[in-house]
Design an enzyme around this catalytic site. Structure first.
Site, PDB file in Angstrom:
ATOM      1  N   LEU A 146      -8.582 -25.823  28.934  1.00 18.36           N
ATOM      2  CA  LEU A 146      -8.594 -26.845  27.882  1.00 18.36           C
ATOM      3  C   LEU A 146      -7.229 -27.010  27.211  1.00 18.36           C
ATOM      4  O   LEU A 146      -6.490 -26.055  27.032  1.00 18.36           O
ATOM      5  CB  LEU A 146      -9.653 -26.484  26.834  1.00 18.36           C
ATOM      6  CG  LEU A 146     -11.073 -26.305  27.376  1.00 18.36           C
ATOM      7  CD1 LEU A 146     -12.040 -25.978  26.234  1.00 18.36           C
ATOM      8  CD2 LEU A 146     -11.558 -27.549  28.122  1.00 18.36           C
ATOM      9  N   HIS A 154      -8.623 -32.257  25.447  1.00 13.80           N
ATOM     10  CA  HIS A 154     -10.019 -31.818  25.335  1.00 13.80           C
ATOM     11  C   HIS A 154     -10.378 -31.549  23.869  1.00 13.80           C
ATOM     12  O   HIS A 154     -11.474 -31.871  23.419  1.00 13.80           O
ATOM     13  CB  HIS A 154     -10.244 -30.532  26.137  1.00 13.80           C
ATOM     14  CG  HIS A 154      -9.978 -30.658  27.604  1.00 13.80           C
ATOM     15  ND1 HIS A 154      -8.916 -30.037  28.224  1.00 13.80           N
ATOM     16  CD2 HIS A 154     -10.643 -31.322  28.583  1.00 13.80           C
ATOM     17  CE1 HIS A 154      -8.950 -30.307  29.515  1.00 13.80           C
ATOM     18  NE2 HIS A 154      -9.965 -31.091  29.765  1.00 13.80           N
ATOM     19  N   GLN A 188     -16.743 -32.732  43.590  1.00 10.88           N
ATOM     20  CA  GLN A 188     -15.892 -33.889  43.284  1.00 10.88           C
ATOM     21  C   GLN A 188     -14.465 -33.688  43.803  1.00 10.88           C
ATOM     22  O   GLN A 188     -13.600 -34.536  43.586  1.00 10.88           O
ATOM     23  CB  GLN A 188     -15.895 -34.190  41.789  1.00 10.88           C
ATOM     24  CG  GLN A 188     -15.118 -33.213  40.916  1.00 10.88           C
ATOM     25  CD  GLN A 188     -15.273 -33.544  39.451  1.00 10.88           C
ATOM     26  OE1 GLN A 188     -16.346 -33.435  38.881  1.00 10.88           O
ATOM     27  NE2 GLN A 188     -14.193 -33.988  38.824  1.00 10.88           N
ATOM     28  N   GLY A 190     -12.683 -38.995  28.146  1.00 15.90           N
ATOM     29  CA  GLY A 190     -11.331 -39.453  27.847  1.00 15.90           C
ATOM     30  C   GLY A 190     -11.022 -40.763  28.556  1.00 15.90           C
ATOM     31  O   GLY A 190     -11.418 -40.961  29.707  1.00 15.90           O
ATOM     32  N   SER A 220      -2.886 -33.050  30.935  1.00 14.95           N
ATOM     33  CA  SER A 220      -3.821 -32.817  32.033  1.00 14.95           C
ATOM     34  C   SER A 220      -3.746 -31.342  32.407  1.00 14.95           C
ATOM     35  O   SER A 220      -2.674 -30.729  32.334  1.00 14.95           O
ATOM     36  CB  SER A 220      -3.419 -33.674  33.243  1.00 14.95           C
ATOM     37  OG  SER A 220      -4.046 -33.184  34.402  1.00 14.95           O
ATOM     38  N   ARG A 258      -3.776 -30.289  35.193  1.00 17.13           N
ATOM     39  CA  ARG A 258      -2.936 -30.193  36.397  1.00 17.13           C
ATOM     40  C   ARG A 258      -1.445 -30.097  36.067  1.00 17.13           C
ATOM     41  O   ARG A 258      -0.654 -29.728  36.927  1.00 17.13           O
ATOM     42  CB  ARG A 258      -3.163 -31.400  37.313  1.00 17.13           C
ATOM     43  CG  ARG A 258      -4.507 -31.375  38.004  1.00 17.13           C
ATOM     44  CD  ARG A 258      -4.542 -32.345  39.173  1.00 17.13           C
ATOM     45  NE  ARG A 258      -5.731 -32.145  39.977  1.00 17.13           N
ATOM     46  CZ  ARG A 258      -6.908 -32.682  39.706  1.00 17.13           C
ATOM     47  NH1 ARG A 258      -7.049 -33.476  38.661  1.00 17.13           N
ATOM     48  NH2 ARG A 258      -7.955 -32.443  40.479  1.00 17.13           N
TER      49      ARG A 258
HETATM   50  P1  AMP Z   1     -11.222 -32.593  32.863  1.00 15.25           P
HETATM   51  O1  AMP Z   1     -11.360 -31.210  32.316  1.00 15.25           O
HETATM   52  O2  AMP Z   1      -9.846 -32.916  33.347  1.00 15.25           O
HETATM   53  O3  AMP Z   1     -12.312 -32.961  33.820  1.00 15.25           O
HETATM   54  O4  AMP Z   1     -11.422 -33.557  31.613  1.00 15.25           O
HETATM   55  C1  AMP Z   1     -12.553 -33.473  30.800  1.00 15.25           C
HETATM   56  C2  AMP Z   1     -12.569 -34.653  29.869  1.00 15.25           C
HETATM   57  O5  AMP Z   1     -11.389 -34.642  29.082  1.00 15.25           O
HETATM   58  C3  AMP Z   1     -12.598 -35.991  30.609  1.00 15.25           C
HETATM   59  O6  AMP Z   1     -13.446 -36.895  29.922  1.00 15.25           O
HETATM   60  C4  AMP Z   1     -11.150 -36.432  30.550  1.00 15.25           C
HETATM   61  O7  AMP Z   1     -10.995 -37.836  30.606  1.00 15.25           O
HETATM   62  C5  AMP Z   1     -10.752 -35.900  29.187  1.00 15.25           C
HETATM   63  N1  AMP Z   1      -9.291 -35.728  29.101  1.00 15.25           N
HETATM   64  C6  AMP Z   1      -8.507 -35.028  29.960  1.00 15.25           C
HETATM   65  N2  AMP Z   1      -7.207 -35.154  29.603  1.00 15.25           N
HETATM   66  C7  AMP Z   1      -7.201 -35.949  28.504  1.00 15.25           C
HETATM   67  C8  AMP Z   1      -6.159 -36.475  27.662  1.00 15.25           C
HETATM   68  N3  AMP Z   1      -4.878 -36.192  27.880  1.00 15.25           N
HETATM   69  N4  AMP Z   1      -6.509 -37.263  26.624  1.00 15.25           N
HETATM   70  C9  AMP Z   1      -7.816 -37.569  26.385  1.00 15.25           C
HETATM   71  N5  AMP Z   1      -8.833 -37.111  27.135  1.00 15.25           N
HETATM   72  C10 AMP Z   1      -8.534 -36.322  28.182  1.00 15.25           C
END
Ligand code: AMP
Length: 281
Positions: A30, A34, A61, A147, A185, A187
């Site tokens: 996170l 997040h 996925q 997000g 991100s 990543r």
């Molecule tokens: P993930 O853990 O990458 O699958 O992301 C989980 C949630 O967090 C998803 O709804 C993403 O779109 C959101 N999210 C990830 N990075 C960001 C960011 N930089 N700004 C806003 N929401 C984000």
């Protein structure tokens, strides 16, 4: 903070938690993006409601085994972050409990997921829909936060909720960025130092191209050309796609008459990053 790893246990615990209930699905590792979603969830349910964060690196996925294997994991610090940001419950299931050995039913989306990221990541959005549907069913959440950074994912989820009449409200949250503009991100930690420094070019290129719209340009081609030219300033970036699409149905647009999105996916070696800006004529 209650940490639950079993789907059955989750159903039992949530039955006793106060409503409304807001779900924030994540894959962990996170960051501030997040955190913003969890805070928004707290706001949405108020002091008395319940916020649940799911942390699950969803194997179905991922279209590349290597990407799945290298996906960052940080459960210990994630727990601290969730607690600080105001969540009551973390759901962190194992793959074997989420997907039974005889799993044979999945959700498939057949239009939006053929475009943009879906074109280069076959099966990705079906995997997302399937896991999100399972999380919706397990949590029976009233609200879920996603997000806008993953705008195609948000569009697919909204379409799934509408098409399948799922009784849940979907809220999109603005993209949270690093100081130099790079969209946060999980990543990003996989970028080398040189690539990380270079990567601010992604957001700068989108903004530079979007300036043309403000100057009156309505044809997509020159805007795309400007973004491509800007990105060519990087010796590292490989463009996966660069497109202007309708904000609702994600179809390519040649002339920008409605709210649209200038979207890009790039590779730094094998790290794939996405970003976009909104184009409002
Ligand atoms: P993930 O853990 O990458 O699958 O992301 C989980 C949630 O967090 C998803 O709804 C993403 O779109 C959101 N999210 C990830 N990075 C960001 C960011 N930089 N700004 C806003 N929401 C984000």
């Amino acid at each position: 903070m209650i940490i639950i790893d079993s789907p059955q246990q989750l159903i039992k615990v949530l039955a006793k938690m106060p409503r409304p209930l807001c779900l924030v699905p994540t894959m962990g590792a996170l960051h501030e993006g997040h955190i913003a979603l969890i805070r928004k969830a707290r706001q949405a349910v108020g002091e008395c409601g319940t916020v649940i964060v799911s942390i699950f690196v969803n194997p179905i996925q991922f279209d590349k085994e290597d990407d799945l294997a290298k996906y960052p994991r940080a459960l210990e610090s994630d727990v601290v972050i969730c607690e600080k940001a105001g969540a009551e419950i973390i759901f962190t299931p194992e793959v074997v409990t989420m997907y039974e050995s005889d799993s044979s039913i999945t959700i498939s989306e057949n239009r939006l997921s053929t475009l943009l990221c879906g074109a280069s990541r076959p099966g990705h959005f079906n995997g997302v829909c399937t896991v999100v549907m399972k999380l919706f069913m397990l949590s029976r959440a009233d609200i879920a936060i996603f997000g806008k950074k993953d705008f195609q994912q948000l569009a697919v989820i909204k379409r799934m909720v509408r098409n399948l009449n799922i009784p849940i409200e979907i809220i999109g949250h603005e993209t949270i960025r690093e100081h130099d503009g790079l969209a946060m991100s999980s990543r990003n930690t996989r970028l080398t130092q040189d690539h990380r420094t270079d990567s601010s070019i992604i957001y700068r290129s989108l903004n530079a191209a979007a300036e043309l719209l403000k100057l009156g340009e309505r044809i997509s081609e020159p805007i795309l050309l400007a973004a491509r030219k800007y990105l060519l300033g990087s010796q590292y970036v490989k463009i996966d796609y660069l497109e202007i699409v309708d904000a609702e149905n994600l179809e390519r647009v040649a002339i920008i008459r409605k709210p649209s999105i200038l979207a890009v996916a790039v590779f730094y070696d094998n790290v794939r990053l996405i970003d976009h800006v909104e184009l409002k004529p």
